[in-house]
Write an enzyme that holds these catalytic residues in place. Sequence first.
Site, PDB file in Angstrom:
ATOM      1  N   VAL A  16       0.833  -1.209   0.000  1.00 27.51           N
ATOM      2  CA  VAL A  16       0.000   0.000   0.000  1.00 27.51           C
ATOM      3  C   VAL A  16       0.866   1.256   0.000  1.00 27.51           C
ATOM      4  O   VAL A  16       0.562   2.228  -0.706  1.00 27.51           O
ATOM      5  CB  VAL A  16      -0.966  -0.001   1.201  1.00 27.51           C
ATOM      6  CG1 VAL A  16      -1.806   1.283   1.211  1.00 27.51           C
ATOM      7  CG2 VAL A  16      -1.884  -1.214   1.153  1.00 27.51           C
ATOM      8  N   ARG A  40      10.854  -0.606   9.013  1.00 32.08           N
ATOM      9  CA  ARG A  40      11.449  -1.379  10.107  1.00 32.08           C
ATOM     10  C   ARG A  40      12.902  -1.766   9.852  1.00 32.08           C
ATOM     11  O   ARG A  40      13.703  -1.830  10.765  1.00 32.08           O
ATOM     12  CB  ARG A  40      10.613  -2.632  10.366  1.00 32.08           C
ATOM     13  CG  ARG A  40       9.345  -2.369  11.156  1.00 32.08           C
ATOM     14  CD  ARG A  40       8.595  -3.646  11.440  1.00 32.08           C
ATOM     15  NE  ARG A  40       8.107  -4.280  10.223  1.00 32.08           N
ATOM     16  CZ  ARG A  40       7.363  -5.380  10.196  1.00 32.08           C
ATOM     17  NH1 ARG A  40       7.043  -5.985  11.324  1.00 32.08           N
ATOM     18  NH2 ARG A  40       6.943  -5.883   9.057  1.00 32.08           N
ATOM     19  N   LYS A  97      -7.363  -0.971   9.849  1.00 32.28           N
ATOM     20  CA  LYS A  97      -8.723  -1.161  10.380  1.00 32.28           C
ATOM     21  C   LYS A  97      -8.752  -1.812  11.767  1.00 32.28           C
ATOM     22  O   LYS A  97      -9.580  -1.486  12.589  1.00 32.28           O
ATOM     23  CB  LYS A  97      -9.584  -1.953   9.393  1.00 32.28           C
ATOM     24  CG  LYS A  97      -9.318  -3.442   9.238  1.00 32.28           C
ATOM     25  CD  LYS A  97      -8.141  -3.770   8.360  1.00 32.28           C
ATOM     26  CE  LYS A  97      -8.339  -3.369   6.930  1.00 32.28           C
ATOM     27  NZ  LYS A  97      -7.223  -3.761   6.046  1.00 32.28           N
ATOM     28  N   GLY A 126     -11.172  -0.451   0.737  1.00 32.32           N
ATOM     29  CA  GLY A 126     -10.226  -0.168  -0.337  1.00 32.32           C
ATOM     30  C   GLY A 126     -10.584   1.083  -1.111  1.00 32.32           C
ATOM     31  O   GLY A 126     -10.644   2.183  -0.566  1.00 32.32           O
ATOM     32  N   ILE A 128     -13.410   1.935  -2.460  1.00 30.53           N
ATOM     33  CA  ILE A 128     -14.804   2.387  -2.393  1.00 30.53           C
ATOM     34  C   ILE A 128     -14.923   3.502  -1.352  1.00 30.53           C
ATOM     35  O   ILE A 128     -14.603   3.291  -0.181  1.00 30.53           O
ATOM     36  CB  ILE A 128     -15.756   1.230  -2.011  1.00 30.53           C
ATOM     37  CG1 ILE A 128     -15.597   0.062  -2.975  1.00 30.53           C
ATOM     38  CG2 ILE A 128     -17.199   1.712  -2.011  1.00 30.53           C
ATOM     39  CD1 ILE A 128     -16.412  -1.159  -2.594  1.00 30.53           C
ATOM     40  N   GLU A 182      -2.899 -14.227   3.023  1.00 32.78           N
ATOM     41  CA  GLU A 182      -1.612 -14.417   3.690  1.00 32.78           C
ATOM     42  C   GLU A 182      -1.335 -15.906   3.892  1.00 32.78           C
ATOM     43  O   GLU A 182      -2.225 -16.750   3.747  1.00 32.78           O
ATOM     44  CB  GLU A 182      -1.630 -13.706   5.046  1.00 32.78           C
ATOM     45  CG  GLU A 182      -1.895 -12.224   4.980  1.00 32.78           C
ATOM     46  CD  GLU A 182      -0.743 -11.432   4.383  1.00 32.78           C
ATOM     47  OE1 GLU A 182       0.393 -11.965   4.359  1.00 32.78           O
ATOM     48  OE2 GLU A 182      -0.975 -10.299   3.928  1.00 32.78           O
ATOM     49  N   ASP A 193     -11.096  -9.337   9.570  1.00 29.37           N
ATOM     50  CA  ASP A 193     -10.939  -8.158   8.721  1.00 29.37           C
ATOM     51  C   ASP A 193     -12.296  -7.491   8.480  1.00 29.37           C
ATOM     52  O   ASP A 193     -12.434  -6.275   8.620  1.00 29.37           O
ATOM     53  CB  ASP A 193     -10.297  -8.562   7.395  1.00 29.37           C
ATOM     54  CG  ASP A 193     -10.121  -7.396   6.453  1.00 29.37           C
ATOM     55  OD1 ASP A 193      -9.212  -6.575   6.684  1.00 29.37           O
ATOM     56  OD2 ASP A 193     -10.888  -7.284   5.481  1.00 29.37           O
ATOM     57  N   LYS A 197     -13.740  -3.646   9.861  1.00 32.22           N
ATOM     58  CA  LYS A 197     -14.319  -2.694   8.908  1.00 32.22           C
ATOM     59  C   LYS A 197     -15.758  -2.362   9.282  1.00 32.22           C
ATOM     60  O   LYS A 197     -16.183  -1.206   9.183  1.00 32.22           O
ATOM     61  CB  LYS A 197     -14.253  -3.271   7.499  1.00 32.22           C
ATOM     62  CG  LYS A 197     -12.846  -3.410   6.959  1.00 32.22           C
ATOM     63  CD  LYS A 197     -12.821  -4.140   5.629  1.00 32.22           C
ATOM     64  CE  LYS A 197     -11.397  -4.257   5.092  1.00 32.22           C
ATOM     65  NZ  LYS A 197     -11.331  -5.049   3.845  1.00 32.22           N
ATOM     66  N   GLY A 295      -5.340  -4.314  -2.568  1.00 26.85           N
ATOM     67  CA  GLY A 295      -4.328  -4.051  -3.581  1.00 26.85           C
ATOM     68  C   GLY A 295      -3.672  -2.698  -3.365  1.00 26.85           C
ATOM     69  O   GLY A 295      -4.269  -1.782  -2.802  1.00 26.85           O
TER      70      GLY A 295
END
Length: 399
Positions: A16, A40, A97, A126, A128, A182, A193, A197, A295
């Site tokens: 991102v 990091r 989030k 994302g 939207i 992942e 997730d 949100k 993405g």
Amino acid sequence: MSRQRLNIGLFGFGVVGQGLYDVLQKSPAQDVKIIKICVRRKINRSLPDNMFCYNPDEILENEDINTIVELIDNADDAYHIVKKALQYGKNVVSANKKMLAENLSELVKLAKEMNVSLLYEASACGSIPVIRNLEEYYDNDLLLSVTGILNGSSNYILSKIFDHNQNYQEALLEAQKLGFAESDPTFDVDGFDSLYKLIILTMHSFGVIVKPDEVLNYGISNISEFDINYAREKGYKIKLVGQVERLQNKKITLFVLPRFVTKDKYIYSVEDEFNGVVIKGLAYDKQFMFGKGAGGHPTGSAVLSDITALGHFYRYEYKKATYFGGFQYFKEGAIEVYLRYRNPDVLQNFEFSSVSEEYHGPEYHYKIGFMPLDKLIAIKEKLRTLDIFLAATGKTLNY
């Protein structure tokens, strides 16, 4: 129109972060400059070394930097960075989030006290622009529900199952190879997730901040061929859906569950890594928002939207909490669910208030009926350990 110059300290340069950097180079946005990027550890990058630092305080204590953009994956580290940035009187844009959902009340209060902006459009869906629409367009007392596919990874897996006849493990492996899931997919496929949100969307829908551990979330990791075939025979698809719904007497209910979706529903055709959100209101019926939910470039574009808004001194007003307050989270209602199980002993964990359909087979059995939501919330951690699959039918009952 007046604008402010934004000197940005960027935390994180992963998918991102790099996506944001790319879209910033292509954007006509003026008076925006990334001064320093905190990461990091040192790895090979296309940007010069002097753009990077490894100590957060090098950015946070820099008086020339007035805006922090936080795009890291560790929620605890993100919290400390965002809190300290607000305390220093800097504007903040975040896409984390989990961090936001767990600390929303504190951070919103702190931003108000310090008279700075805290924006997080990219944290919800994302590309939207659902948060700002809930804030600005749906800023009235007519909102009835917000329902949607909020996680692109689980939706990609379910799309491969129902559109390409793959089994769950095949679809998951493909999602992992493509970077949609992942190596440990729990965060996505078990509904966490989507839960975080939904917590954020609930605040901007009804002005209520709910703690994540008080909300039911159950995902798709236990789905079986039996459940898939049951859905196909009925003409359904299974989607992982988050929903917040207004009930009677200014009560709201919210949960994240797999759901049987019929062809007449907007989200039936939301496939692959896309998200889709249906906003239902008293006067405008249903409105549908659709776009990529994950993405680098889609999420980066949402971050850029917040940065552009900051340039015009934008901040959330939390109008639902300020002007239409008084909604209460109600856990004592009931939802109709499909419960598939093998061993009848597992039923001792559940309390059906009514049963409308029941099946007993040689290997699998199921019941469809209403269950008290609070009873499911009380055992939500245990649910993932049981040999069952739970899905909502879409019906709720307000006591």
